[in-house]
Structure formats: C-alpha cells, structure tokens
Design an enzyme around this catalytic site. Structure first.
Site: not given
Length: 394
Positions: A197, A297
């Site tokens: 992340h 994504h």
C-alpha cells in the site's frame, strides 16, 4: 443518391450528439457518470477517485463545455481532445474524469450496436476471467475466517494489506504478524497477494520482501510508492517475488519508465484513474511488449469492474482481476447494490464468466443511483500517526 446519403449521415450524426453528461456521487465512495445522446441512448461510466470525488466532479465542467454536442461514437477523438486540448494534462483528477467519460462512451456504443464492448475491441481471447477478493482491512485481522468465507464464495485467490502503519525503520517484530497471516491463508491452499500500500519505505521493504519469499505470494503490490522508481529498480534486483504497481500512474507515459527499467512484473492500471478503457488498453499492449502481466486495480464499483472485465477478455497478458465484493470500504452499499443484473459477477472456481450483455455488460438501477446521490458521500481516507506523533502512510 450522394446528396441523400449525405443527408442521412448528417441526420445519423445529429442523433448521436451528446446532449447530457451527468455525475452521481454515490455511497460508499464512488462517482458514476451518465452520458445521453439526442436519440435517447445512454451509457454509464465510473470516475471514482477515492477521497476526491468533489474535485473530479468539478473537472466535468470543462468536459461538458467541450463535448455537449459532440458525436458520441468518436470515442478516440473525444479522448484526444479531453487529454490534449486543455493544455494542462494528466494527473489523478483530470484523468479520472476522462476515465468515466471514456467508459460511458464505450458502454453507449456497445449498446447502440447491441454487442459487448469486447466485440468492438477485436473479440475475446478467453472465456472466463480469473478474479481475487480482499480479506483483512487496513489493520488486517481474522484473515483465516475471512479467507474461508471467500473460498465459500468461489474465490481461489485473495489479497490483504501486508502491514499496519509502519515506520521508516522499525524492528523485526514489525513483520511477525504479516508472516503469520500469509502462512495461515496459504495453508488453506489459496493464492495470496500482499499489498504494501505504499506505506512501507525502502529500509523495511527490502527486509519484508526477503522474509516473504518462502511463502511465495502471488505478488507484492506497491512495495514502494511508484514515485520512488530508483528504489523499485533496486528492490526488483534483490527479490524473486513479482512486483506489482500502477494504481497511482495515470497514462502510458507514466508507465513507460517502469517498463524500460524492468522494475515491474505486474501492472495494475485503474480504469477509473488512468484514462478509461481506451488508455488502459494501450497501457496493456505496451506491457505485453515488455513481457509484463496485467492485473487491473479495481476496489471500486460495478461500472468500473464491468470495464475491467472488457479489458480482461481482450488482453492476452491479463492474469487476474480485483473485485471489491465485500471489501472493507463498502459501508452501506456494496459492489452489487446498484445493479439490476448482479448475477453477471457470480464467481465459480475462482473465475467469472465472460460478460455477454451489451456495452460494459452492467445494468444500472438508475432510480436508486439518483436517490442515493441526492445525499452525496464525502468519503476520506484515514490519517495515521506513529507512536512519536509523526505522519504514517495509510
């Protein structure tokens, strides 16, 4: 004869003129786009930019000025003018707005011809789309129970955040919980991807990647922020794990140095951030030339996922698709909430069947969208601080 044909062409073009571009900020954190032409045809797109819906919505003012009255079927021309015509170009906000408009135009065109968008892109290269789902939240826990639930839903692969907030340099204990979680889920015979992340910095990312190697995760995502390309190049030479990134890259030009440097193994363009289906298809083709895989994504809504599925079905180097079903961000409304045909995203043996419906293949409940958008969301990501009070990446 020629004059008659010309008149018919003008009439047909006029019927395809864009007369309305609407946006809807709907819970949990999405921005839907509706485009309508003079003849009443409608297409839907998704311009969701998590935490910045208001900014993207504002960017639609200039898109309306430019494209009300434009021919909705000239998708590439619209894309080029939207990208290049405003002098300033690129970036998360402008590209997300363009992404939503682009998706909506592809949806509209597919519906006009009565075919899935994948038919307009050259046809399918696969019949089913491998998918994965999220387990664990920003501070992951109870991942075994969550992984078992995903197995019951038909998934064979999952993704979780690798760590909670972490310092620029922390002790080795910072990795213990992450390694235990990965081992526990792998014991269920599931593939596991780890999302760093962008919250892990280079002094720790090198150590965590090395510690994870025996567990053979599917990939490690954003082990460093994409702005740190020098560090990613260094890390790619230290680990055998596939490195995935791309959700914070917004055009083929931003991907180019990653391909040329060999710093990435799996790219993750977001079809709601990186110029829509048009641009992400180009990015995927570039990736193929560098033997790089594509795993879009998409922790977003159903329209974005529908667009991703069209790309997956037509892209040889596609490998797996993220689905936001039950993701921890979906509070109040989930992936299927706004759909009239939720069954198209049914998961069986880790895959979703090729979408057969016209356009993006997703039927939107417009009445519900308008109702929910009457009170637009204002979702914001959390701000984290360490024990010393300093800012930590979320």
């Amino acid at each position: 004869m020629t004059e008659d044909f010309g008149d018919l062409t003008v009439g047909a073009t006029r019927s395809r003129e864009i007369v309305r571009i609407e946006t809807f900020a709907v819970a949990p954190r999405w921005l839907f786009v509706r485009v309508e032409t003079r003849d009443g045809a409608v297409g839907w797109g998704e311009a969701s930019l998590e935490g910045h819906a208001e900014a993207v919505d504002g960017a639609f003012a200039s898109l309306r000025d430019r494209f009300i009255g434009a021919d909705a079927e000239r998708i590439e021309d619209v894309w080029q003018i939207a990208y290049r015509g405003g002098f300033y170009r690129g970036g998360a906000v402008l590209m997300s707005a363009l992404s939503g408009l682009d998706q909506a135009l592809w949806d509209l065109k597919g519906r006009r011809f009565g075919v899935p968008v994948w038919q307009l892109l050259g046809g399918r290269v696969r019949d089913r789309v491998p998918v994965y789902a999220w387990i664990g939240g920003d501070r992951p826990n109870d991942v075994v129970e969550a992984a078992q639930a995903r197995l019951a839903q038909g998934f064979k692969a999952v993704k979780m955040n690798a760590t909670e907030e972490i310092g620029w340099l922390d002790g080795a204990h910072a990795f213990d919980a992450a390694l235990e979680r990965v081992a526990a889920v792998r014991a269920l015979d599931m593939d596991v991807a780890l999302d760093f992340h962008g919250r892990v910095h280079k002094p720790m990312a090198k150590q965590l990647a090395a510690a994870l190697e025996p567990h053979r995760p599917l990939f490690i995502e954003e082990p460093l922020l994409s702005e740190n390309i020098e560090g990613l190049i260094q890390l790619s030479r230290l680990t055998t794990l596939p490195i995935a990134l791309g959700e914070r890259l917004y055009s083929r030009w931003e991907y180019k140095p990653f391909f040329e440097s060999g710093a990435v193994d799996v790219i993750q363009p977001d079809l709601s951030h990186a110029g829509g289906l048009s641009e992400c298809r180009r990015i995927a083709t570039m990736a193929e030339a560098y033997d790089v895989a594509v795993a879009p994504h998409c922790p977003l809504g159903p329209i974005a996922l529908g667009a991703c599925m069209q790309l997956a079905l037509t892209t040889p180097n596609f490998v797996i698709q993220e689905m936001s079903l039950g993701i921890h961000y979906n509070v109040g409304h989930d992936l299927l909430s706004y759909m009239r045909n939720p069954e198209v995203f049914d998961v069986k043996d880790g895959m979703v069947e090729a979408l057969a419906g016209a356009g993006l293949g997703v039927e939107i409940n417009e009445e519900l969208v308008r109702e929910v958008a009457a009170q637009p969301h204002n979702w914001r990501n959390p701000i984290w601080r360490g024990a010393d009070g300093s800012f930590r990446e979320w």
